[in-house]
Design an enzyme around this catalytic site. Sequence first.
Site, short mmCIF file in Angstrom:
data_model
loop_
_atom_site.label_atom_id
_atom_site.label_comp_id
_atom_site.label_asym_id
_atom_site.label_seq_id
_atom_site.Cartn_x
_atom_site.Cartn_y
_atom_site.Cartn_z
NE ARG A 147 -4.02 1.89 2.31
CZ ARG A 147 -4.26 2.65 3.37
NH1 ARG A 147 -3.60 2.44 4.50
NH2 ARG A 147 -5.17 3.59 3.33
CG HIS B 119 -1.46 5.26 -0.42
ND1 HIS B 119 -2.26 5.89 0.49
CD2 HIS B 119 -2.19 4.20 -0.87
CE1 HIS B 119 -3.43 5.26 0.60
NE2 HIS B 119 -3.39 4.22 -0.22
CG ASP C 34 8.24 11.33 -5.65
OD1 ASP C 34 7.53 10.68 -4.84
OD2 ASP C 34 8.00 12.51 -5.96
CG ASN D 174 -1.69 8.76 2.81
OD1 ASN D 174 -2.14 7.79 2.21
ND2 ASN D 174 -1.03 9.75 2.21
CG HIS E 139 -8.25 -3.50 -1.85
ND1 HIS E 139 -9.30 -2.66 -2.12
CD2 HIS E 139 -7.19 -2.70 -1.58
CE1 HIS E 139 -8.90 -1.39 -2.00
NE2 HIS E 139 -7.63 -1.40 -1.68
#
Length: 327
Positions: free
Chosen positions: A61, A65, A73, A93, A192
Amino acid sequence: MAFMKLFLVLLVILNSIRISSQNGLIPDFYKESCPLLEELVGNIVKTKVLNQPRVAAQLLRLHFHDCFVQGCDGSILLDNNGVIRSEKDANPNKNSLKGFEVIDEIKAAVEYACPLTVSCADILTIAARDSVVLRGGPTWEVSLGRRDSLTASIDDANKFIPTPNLSLDALIANFRQQGLDTKDLVALSGSHTMGVARCVSFRQRIYDNTFKENVYDRYSHYQESLSSICPKTGNDNAIAPLDFSTPTYFDNHYYINLVESQGLLHSDNVLLLEDQGGDIQQRVWAYANNRKFFFESFVESIIKMGNINVLTGLDGEIRKNCRFVNA
């Protein structure tokens, strides 16, 4: 027929290599400068995942994200510091994204072996791959050479990271913003198959009146089990598995759950409910019936995702500490 299947697989691999090379990424990027890199990363990830299987979903995850904000990056790893507002505090988050300490430990080991050589973005990419493999999923060759960003964007994190209550049209638009198509949307949603979600993320799936007449009602026992975990108010941080049947394994049960109307999140279930008879629905059924096909599609899509807006060459930097830009 067997030859044609082999040809198609090779074509996917060659295309992935071509895309990576165009971005300046190659599998052997650290062959001379840090030859034991993948072994260092792999050993720590293995220890953590075997001790706590949920770490695998957390690291996967994190990679997702990271790539959806500014590209892959390492910006997701930055803490608040001076002018930097951490993406960790963004709504998708905050209080839910985990695994940062594992990346810290890996980075410390890599820095000891190969100082200021390997980017946090590359470490995160390798760790995500290893996490999938350790929980029974497919493997793939990771192209490397990413550099770390000097900035983070909490605004972009709030804007571009898909939320659990999005409609199918909104999900499609969200992925398209990253250069990903509907095939990538369905394949990457298969992540998921591992992990958990908080009550606040799936409450709408239980209580929104717009769903009371739909297919969920055929599985009231699942609804009841969810409502016992997540009441209409309160208990926001209670958790439920994204895949109730095999929550710590990377397999195709996520799609099997969807076709049985037992997906946890609203954004999972819309893949079927809002695409009646369409290509997305057909792909969900195909993955539910064929784990090998899902694995092949997932590999292709996660390699594609790992190439979003990467920094290479003299752009960005190699952080010494993944939480802060270099002084």
